[in-house]
Design an enzyme around this catalytic site. Structure first.
Site, mmCIF file in Angstrom:
data_model
loop_
_atom_site.group_PDB
_atom_site.id
_atom_site.type_symbol
_atom_site.label_atom_id
_atom_site.label_comp_id
_atom_site.label_asym_id
_atom_site.label_seq_id
_atom_site.Cartn_x
_atom_site.Cartn_y
_atom_site.Cartn_z
ATOM 1 N N GLU A 10 0.787 -1.144 -0.157
ATOM 2 C CA GLU A 10 -0.181 0.096 0.019
ATOM 3 C C GLU A 10 1.048 1.365 0.021
ATOM 4 O OE1 GLU A 10 -2.139 -2.928 2.721
ATOM 5 O OE2 GLU A 10 -0.238 -2.544 1.985
ATOM 6 N N CYS A 43 -0.848 0.135 7.575
ATOM 7 C CA CYS A 43 -1.185 0.375 6.188
ATOM 8 C C CYS A 43 -2.768 0.916 6.426
ATOM 9 C CB CYS A 43 -0.997 -0.767 5.511
ATOM 10 S SG CYS A 43 0.658 -1.178 4.816
ATOM 11 N N THR A 70 13.203 -45.084 -6.051
ATOM 12 C CA THR A 70 13.914 -44.056 -6.002
ATOM 13 C C THR A 70 15.446 -44.310 -5.993
ATOM 14 O OG1 THR A 70 14.068 -44.472 -3.465
ATOM 15 C CG2 THR A 70 12.209 -43.053 -4.311
ATOM 16 N N TRP A 82 21.645 -39.763 -11.740
ATOM 17 C CA TRP A 82 20.334 -38.732 -11.346
ATOM 18 C C TRP A 82 19.172 -39.602 -11.773
ATOM 19 C CZ3 TRP A 82 20.700 -35.040 -8.045
ATOM 20 C CH2 TRP A 82 21.839 -34.229 -8.207
ATOM 21 N N ARG A 131 12.809 -24.565 -3.781
ATOM 22 C CA ARG A 131 13.506 -24.419 -2.602
ATOM 23 C C ARG A 131 13.755 -23.010 -2.212
ATOM 24 N NH1 ARG A 131 19.338 -27.965 -3.120
ATOM 25 N NH2 ARG A 131 18.252 -30.069 -2.728
ATOM 26 N N THR A 148 20.420 -38.671 4.250
ATOM 27 C CA THR A 148 20.378 -38.123 2.883
ATOM 28 C C THR A 148 21.513 -37.243 2.650
ATOM 29 O OG1 THR A 148 18.054 -38.413 3.048
ATOM 30 C CG2 THR A 148 18.970 -36.928 1.507
ATOM 31 N N LEU A 182 21.888 -28.765 -0.119
ATOM 32 C CA LEU A 182 20.201 -28.337 0.276
ATOM 33 C C LEU A 182 20.100 -26.734 0.177
ATOM 34 C CD1 LEU A 182 19.608 -30.947 3.008
ATOM 35 C CD2 LEU A 182 18.861 -30.960 0.464
ATOM 36 N N GLU A 236 12.793 -32.780 1.760
ATOM 37 C CA GLU A 236 13.712 -33.668 0.967
ATOM 38 C C GLU A 236 14.141 -34.684 1.838
ATOM 39 O OE1 GLU A 236 16.458 -32.142 -2.053
ATOM 40 O OE2 GLU A 236 15.035 -30.160 -2.384
ATOM 41 N N LEU A 274 11.711 -41.276 6.298
ATOM 42 C CA LEU A 274 11.047 -40.027 6.865
ATOM 43 C C LEU A 274 9.884 -39.444 5.902
ATOM 44 C CD1 LEU A 274 11.201 -37.463 8.928
ATOM 45 C CD2 LEU A 274 12.636 -36.264 7.022
#
Length: 372
Positions: A58, A90, A167, A176, A190, A202, A210, A300, A305
């Site tokens: 504003e 505002c 996976t 990959w 991310r 991981t 990460l 991730e 988990l």
């Protein structure tokens, strides 16, 4: 009763929503907000909130409009704030600017606002109409709204698999599975988040940093902000055995972004509860929201988990990338064993979006809650 909004009202609010989206990589933990001011059906000012501590939407719009705010209409995607924080309220700014009408997409669930902004405006004799494109406005701020309404961050769980649901290979190799475009897409998610949650396993297995890598960001991000404006999410790592601390050579120790270790020891950076050798995930989420100001959590992690988050009903949205590959039944699946014996027990998904990202498929889904 919903006001009778005009075609112009819809057009101006749609523009305000588009403006608000420009701040999606920089405003957290504040919400994304856009504002458009019109006089005699012409735009005289517009703006969006860019970063916490800087002027709100504003304020930018009022400054741009100058002396053309008298008798004007302001379109705002979220209820104007009514309290003094790092910036003045505002609602007060709109009153001083002399606008005659405020059209707002939705009320602010923040207890410091929660209708007070509307009350201030109405007490000053300003017409206030609420509810225009509310759902579109809500989609601007899933993290902010979830935290305010539930006390937990908005949780997105990211998974990547071959088309047959694996996976990794049996020997654990996984880099990959997805192609470059999908990995760039992950960088975008991310960048949207306030924190990334993973496990020491991981991180160690993949030597993962990460963080958000500027050079890997899609143009949808890099065209809107400068490298210096990029907000690195905090990295929250579950490390009950203190394995991460013992390995100082890992990339995660030498890349940008706050690093918070969650462990059973007194050295834990996040206060947690551990029962039966397991971290209390709901309490962890509450702590991240209340003490570390995390609105949006990007998860991730591996199958164990992921299973815990899903079983405990802690996932707001699943982001699953499926690669055009077949890895076989001897690979490693998306989740640890769920132990279902009947089809009535399986987890149903409500697919919100399905699209190609390069050569891979991205599935966005919500978990359907079982009826009591």
């Amino acid at each position: 009763m919903t006001p009778n909004f005009s075609t112009l009202d819809h057009q101006m609010m749609a523009k305000a929503i588009k403006l608000a989206a420009k701040g999606r990589f920089t405003t957290a933990p504040n919400p994304n907000v856009g504002c458009v001011i019109t006089l005699d059906d012409q735009i005289v000012g517009e703006g969006f909130h860019f970063k916490a501590g800087e002027p709100h939407a504003e304020v930018h719009a009022i400054r741009q409009a100058g002396d053309k705010t008298q008798g004007a209409t302001a379109y705002v995607t979220l209820e104007p704030c009514s309290h003094y924080g790092r910036t003045p309220p505002c609602a007060e700014g709109l009153i001083k600017a002399g606008v005659s009408r405020v059209v707002c997409a939705m009320s602010d669930p923040n207890p410091q606002v929660a209708g007070r902004g509307f009350s201030m405006l109405r007490e000053a004799g300003i017409q206030v109409d609420v509810g225009l494109l509310e759902q579109e406005s809500r989609r601007l701020n899933p993290g902010f709204l979830t935290k305010m309404e539930t006390g937990h961050p908005f949780v997105q769980l990211k998974l990547a698999a071959s088309l047959d649901g694996q996976t990794a290979l049996a020997n654990g190799k996984s880099q990959w599975i997805t192609a470059v475009k999908a990995r760039q897409d992950v960088q975008c998610y991310r960048a949207l988040s306030g924190a990334i949650l993973s496990t020491s396993k991981t991180v160690i297995d993949d030597n993962a940093s990460l963080n958000v890598r500027w050079d890997d960001l899609p143009s949808s991000v890099s065209d809107n902000i400068e490298p210096a404006q990029l907000r690195q999410p905090a990295r929250i790592i579950l490390d009950r055995q203190n394995q991460l601390s013992a390995n100082s050579e890992l990339k995660i120790h030498h890349t940008d972004g706050e690093l918070l270790i969650v462990s059973e020891s007194d050295r834990s950076d996040v206060a947690i509860v551990v029962e039966n050798n397991k971290i209390d995930l709901p309490q962890l989420l509450e702590t991240l929201a209340s003490r570390h100001n995390v609105n949006h959590l990007w998860v991730e992690a591996g199958a164990t988990l992921a299973k815990s988050f899903v079983e405990q009903g802690l996932v707001d949205e699943l982001i699953i990338y499926l690669a055009p590959k077949l890895m076989g039944a001897d690979g490693r699946g998306l989740f640890s064993s769920l132990g279902f014996a009947e089809m009535s027990e399986v987890i149903n998904l409500d697919i919100q979006d399905l699209r190609m990202v390069g050569s891979d498929i991205r599935v966005t889904a919500k978990i359907v809650k079982k009826k009591d």
